[in-house]
Design a protein around this motif. Structure first.
Motif, short mmCIF file in Angstrom:
data_model
loop_
_atom_site.label_atom_id
_atom_site.label_comp_id
_atom_site.label_asym_id
_atom_site.label_seq_id
_atom_site.Cartn_x
_atom_site.Cartn_y
_atom_site.Cartn_z
N LEU A 7 -5.85 12.71 0.57
CA LEU A 7 -5.15 11.92 1.58
C LEU A 7 -4.61 12.85 2.66
CD1 LEU A 7 -3.16 9.53 -0.82
CD2 LEU A 7 -5.36 9.13 0.28
N LYS A 49 -9.20 3.13 -0.92
CA LYS A 49 -8.65 4.06 0.07
C LYS A 49 -9.07 3.57 1.45
CE LYS A 49 -9.12 8.73 1.99
NZ LYS A 49 -9.76 10.05 1.87
N ASN A 50 -8.09 3.33 2.29
CA ASN A 50 -8.36 2.90 3.67
C ASN A 50 -9.28 1.68 3.73
OD1 ASN A 50 -6.83 5.11 4.37
ND2 ASN A 50 -8.58 6.40 4.89
N ARG A 102 0.84 -1.20 0.00
CA ARG A 102 0.00 0.00 0.00
C ARG A 102 0.87 1.24 0.00
NH1 ARG A 102 -2.54 -0.62 6.04
NH2 ARG A 102 -3.62 -2.27 4.89
N TYR A 103 0.25 2.36 -0.42
CA TYR A 103 0.93 3.64 -0.48
C TYR A 103 0.38 4.55 0.61
CZ TYR A 103 2.67 8.04 -2.46
OH TYR A 103 3.32 9.25 -2.66
N THR A 104 1.27 5.01 1.50
CA THR A 104 0.88 5.87 2.62
C THR A 104 1.75 7.12 2.59
OG1 THR A 104 0.45 3.85 3.91
CG2 THR A 104 0.43 5.92 5.11
N SER A 112 -2.16 8.83 7.92
CA SER A 112 -2.69 7.46 8.04
C SER A 112 -3.45 6.98 6.82
CB SER A 112 -3.61 7.38 9.26
OG SER A 112 -4.69 8.30 9.15
N ASP A 113 -3.88 7.87 5.93
CA ASP A 113 -4.61 7.43 4.74
C ASP A 113 -3.69 6.63 3.81
OD1 ASP A 113 -6.94 8.63 5.55
OD2 ASP A 113 -6.67 10.43 4.32
N TYR A 114 -4.25 5.59 3.20
CA TYR A 114 -3.44 4.77 2.30
C TYR A 114 -4.24 4.32 1.09
CZ TYR A 114 -5.77 0.87 4.75
OH TYR A 114 -6.70 0.02 5.29
N GLN A 139 3.26 10.90 3.21
CA GLN A 139 3.40 11.71 4.40
C GLN A 139 3.20 13.19 4.13
OE1 GLN A 139 3.81 10.12 7.54
NE2 GLN A 139 3.18 8.55 6.07
#
Length: 217
Positions: free
Chosen positions: A181, A148-149, A114-116, A185-187, A118
């Protein structure tokens, strides 16, 4: 009390320090352009952690470059290296295990896939899924979904046409979305769904990819 006039040059160099200047006493009339031009030029795009001084409704504050652009907006391009077998007619996360580029090392390509990012903002996400079974015309339905999430936010579907026997081996399905995002914490994840009439459905090696980049605001 009488005032004493101090002649020019009558104060010893460096005799006045910050303790002798009243708070808020330095205003625009005391600043010259050399306060900026007299310093060394950066000569390159500022880093995300560099700072600007701004007036926020009359209150001076500092702000990181990352909040107004930064050196480059975050971006990532990943793909599937090796076939990934899927359970038939089941939404399955694509295990993107290889990267073309990941500017912020924000994509987990070894466990969560997953992509998170910053950095908060709006991101453009594109998902391409090249799928197959054991032979042509053995697939009735393909869905490529961006999550998403843990929940789908966009998807594209390829279904069997009434005038053909089925979807061909290694067909491509594409979808994209703009998503907000929070930068903590969103991924984002990519999912595939394949409904096959025979054989084992799979995501094809080198034929599934996801590309994400932060949009300018």
């Amino acid at each position: 009390m009488s005032k004493t006039t101090i002649p020019t040059g009558g104060i010893t160099a460096d005799a006045i320090d910050a303790t002798l200047i009243a708070d808020d006493a330095i205003s625009e009339e005391h600043l010259d352009a050399t306060a900026i031009t007299g310093h060394t030029a950066l000569a390159e795009a500022p880093a995300d952690t560099d700072e600007f001084l701004i007036s926020d409704g009359g209150t001076l504050k500092r702000i990181d470059v990352s909040l107004i652009g930064g050196t480059t907006a975050p971006y990532v391009s990943v793909y599937r290296n090796g076939d990934q077998n899927l359970s038939d007619a089941t939404q399955t996360k694509i295990e993107f295990n290889a990267e073309n580029v990941d500017s912020g090392t924000a994509f987990d390509n070894s466990s969560n896939y997953r992509y998170t990012p910053q950095t908060s903002g709006y991101y453009f996400v594109s998902l391409n899924v090249g799928t197959g079974a054991q032979s042509d015309n053995a697939t009735d339905k393909i869905i490529a979904s961006i999550y998403k999430n843990g929940s789908a936010v966009a998807g594209a579907v390829a279904t069997r046409d009434w005038d053909t026997n089925g979807i061909n081996y290694n067909d491509q399905v594409n979808t994209s979305v703009i998503v907000q995002l929070n930068g903590s914490s969103d991924y984002i994840e990519g999912y595939a769904y394949i409904d096959s009439t025979s054989g084992t459905p799979r995501v094809e090696s080198g034929q599934a990819s996801m590309h994400i980049f932060k949009m300018t605001e």
